[in-house]
Design a protein around this motif. Structure first.
Motif, PDB file in Angstrom:
ATOM      1  N   SER A 281     -21.108   2.720   1.617  1.00 38.23           N
ATOM      2  CA  SER A 281     -19.763   2.197   1.806  1.00 38.23           C
ATOM      3  C   SER A 281     -18.816   2.997   0.911  1.00 38.23           C
ATOM      4  N   LYS A 285     -20.731   0.371  -3.248  1.00 37.88           N
ATOM      5  CA  LYS A 285     -21.409  -0.863  -3.633  1.00 37.88           C
ATOM      6  C   LYS A 285     -22.472  -1.282  -2.629  1.00 37.88           C
ATOM      7  N   PHE A 286     -22.435  -0.698  -1.435  1.00 38.11           N
ATOM      8  CA  PHE A 286     -23.357  -1.114  -0.378  1.00 38.11           C
ATOM      9  C   PHE A 286     -23.951   0.098   0.329  1.00 38.11           C
ATOM     10  N   VAL A 317     -27.011  -4.403   6.103  1.00 35.59           N
ATOM     11  CA  VAL A 317     -26.212  -4.245   4.893  1.00 35.59           C
ATOM     12  C   VAL A 317     -27.088  -4.526   3.685  1.00 35.59           C
ATOM     13  N   ALA A 319     -26.872  -4.529  -0.662  1.00 34.08           N
ATOM     14  CA  ALA A 319     -26.102  -4.400  -1.892  1.00 34.08           C
ATOM     15  C   ALA A 319     -26.868  -3.512  -2.861  1.00 34.08           C
ATOM     16  N   GLY A 349     -12.925   1.179   4.093  1.00 29.91           N
ATOM     17  CA  GLY A 349     -14.129   0.368   4.251  1.00 29.91           C
ATOM     18  C   GLY A 349     -13.974  -0.867   5.099  1.00 29.91           C
ATOM     19  N   ARG A 367     -15.245  -5.062   8.693  1.00 31.49           N
ATOM     20  CA  ARG A 367     -16.067  -5.258   7.487  1.00 31.49           C
ATOM     21  C   ARG A 367     -15.250  -5.993   6.436  1.00 31.49           C
ATOM     22  N   GLY A 372     -19.149  -6.940   1.745  1.00 31.59           N
ATOM     23  CA  GLY A 372     -19.881  -5.871   2.411  1.00 31.59           C
ATOM     24  C   GLY A 372     -20.344  -6.221   3.803  1.00 31.59           C
TER      25      GLY A 372
END
Length: 394
Positions: A281, A285-286, A317, A319, A349, A367, A372
């Motif tokens: 992302s 973060k993802f 998805v 994390a 994003g 999104r 996320g």
């Protein structure tokens, strides 16, 4: 070609538009515009079609250093594939700048050395074509071929139907712009190339082995806020996603595995599934992944006049734990149809554009940047042929 507008009210004039480019095995690069209306609804419309200059387009790369898009084709049924460059425009129309014949089977490219070079991964087959090639990029977007690294296998891998030859599947730039990593599905290796910043020449260094029969396909690097560098690898044959800590040395890179999971997270991997894409992302973060050939969802038809539900493969998805490089599975979501071979996310994003290879459809899904997670489908467009990639031009 069917286009869709997802409206939240009456028709109003579009105020914002973003260009995207779609490649398909029909021999086309289709330019489309995603427009957002004042009421928040989106509309996805075709702008132009470049056909014939690249016979079987497999991958598109936007050069962030100039207004050029590069396209490679796999060269089905002919001795060579090709690499072409196109000038972009505000209207979305592409103009051919340059085209070179190259080794067959080209499936991915990456721009490197601060925009001075571009490298291509060539999937190939038992007859040849398994390779990595490189080119220098001129100021006007033309290319000069400089290197070719062909590969062979002494014997087939554990999955002889898919590992009868080396199959370099993607070219990936590391965060320091010093190395290119190439997952090789056939050889169960991540091949590593060191970049000479003065010449853009590549030097093959010691490759990274991965579990036999896993079939590494795609991946991405992350320079974490904690200072660590991670590499995330999705493997098509084993249907796994793994993370590695990356260590740099004078002789190359080394990987230490930190995490591995089935691509469906807390669910069992369906029989016949084929892991596909893995990207970061924009906020890092993802990790976002996709899988094909397992339609776990039935979704509403994009044609409002058709009540038949559509079978859909999946997006996932994950994390990222910045401190450890480990992944936490967060969502299994419908991809919008069959075979989400490749997808990409806009710069802020908030939207993902997904190419559904077997449905000949592009969808755009919302999104939530904070969580996320994927939300609703906001636009769709039918594009002729099997879709191979879709990229944003922002």
């Amino acid at each position: 070609m069917r286009l869709s507008q997802f409206s939240l009210g009456g028709f109003v004039t579009s105020t914002l538009a973003t260009n995207l480019y779609v490649s398909s095995y029909a021999g086309n690069i289709t330019s489309v515009q995603l427009s957002q209306l004042p009421n928040g609804a989106y509309s996805l419309n075709p702008v132009s079609v470049n056909d014939g200059s690249v016979p079987s387009p497999s991958w598109l790369t936007k050069d962030e250093y100039n207004d050029v898009v590069y396209c490679v084709d796999e060269g089905f049924g002919v001795p060579n594939s090709s690499i072409a460059s196109y000038k972009t425009s505000k209207s979305g129309e592409l103009t051919l700048i340059d085209r070179h014949l190259t080794i067959a089977g080209a499936v991915s490219t990456v721009v490197y050395n601060s925009g001075k070079g571009i490298a291509a991964a060539h999937y190939g087959n038992i007859s040849g074509g398994s390779a990595v090639t490189s080119y220098t990029i001129n100021a006007n977007g033309t290319l000069n071929p400089i290197q070719a690294f062909p590969f062979t296998l002494a014997q087939p891998g554990p999955n002889p139907d898919r590992q009868e030859a080396p199959h370099p599947h993607e070219a990936i730039l590391d965060p320091t712009d010093s190395y290119i990593a190439v997952p090789d599905l056939g050889a169960d290796l991540v091949r590593i190339f060191k970049i000479d910043p003065k010449t853009s020449l590549l030097t093959a260094v010691t490759p990274i082995p991965v579990p036999a029969g896993s079939g590494p396909r795609h991946g991405t690097f992350l320079k974490a806020a904690c200072g660590n560098t991670y590499f995330f690898l999705i493997s098509e044959l084993a249907n796994t996603i793994a993370s590695y800590n990356v260590t740099y040395s004078d002789s190359g890179l080394s990987f230490q595995q930190l995490f591995i999971s089935g691509t469906y997270g807390n669910q069992s991997t369906p029989v016949g599934a084929a892991a596909a894409e893995a990207i970061l992302s924009p906020d890092h973060k993802f990790l976002l992944t996709s899988s094909r050939n397992a339609s776990l969802f039935q979704i509403k038809n994009f044609d409002p006049k058709n009540s038949t539900l559509i079978p859909s493969d999946t997006l996932q998805v994950w994390a990222i734990d910045d401190a450890t490089g480990k992944l936490d599975f967060k969502q299994l979501s419908p991809a919008g149809g069959a075979f989400p071979r490749q997808f990409s996310v806009n710069k802020n994003g908030t939207l993902a554009a997904v190419g559904l290879q077997n449905d000949g459809r592009v969808v755009v899904v919302s999104r939530d940047v904070k969580t996320g997670l994927y939300g609703d489908f906001v636009a769709s467009l039918d594009v002729p042929g099997q879709i191979t990639s879709i990229i944003w031009d922002e």
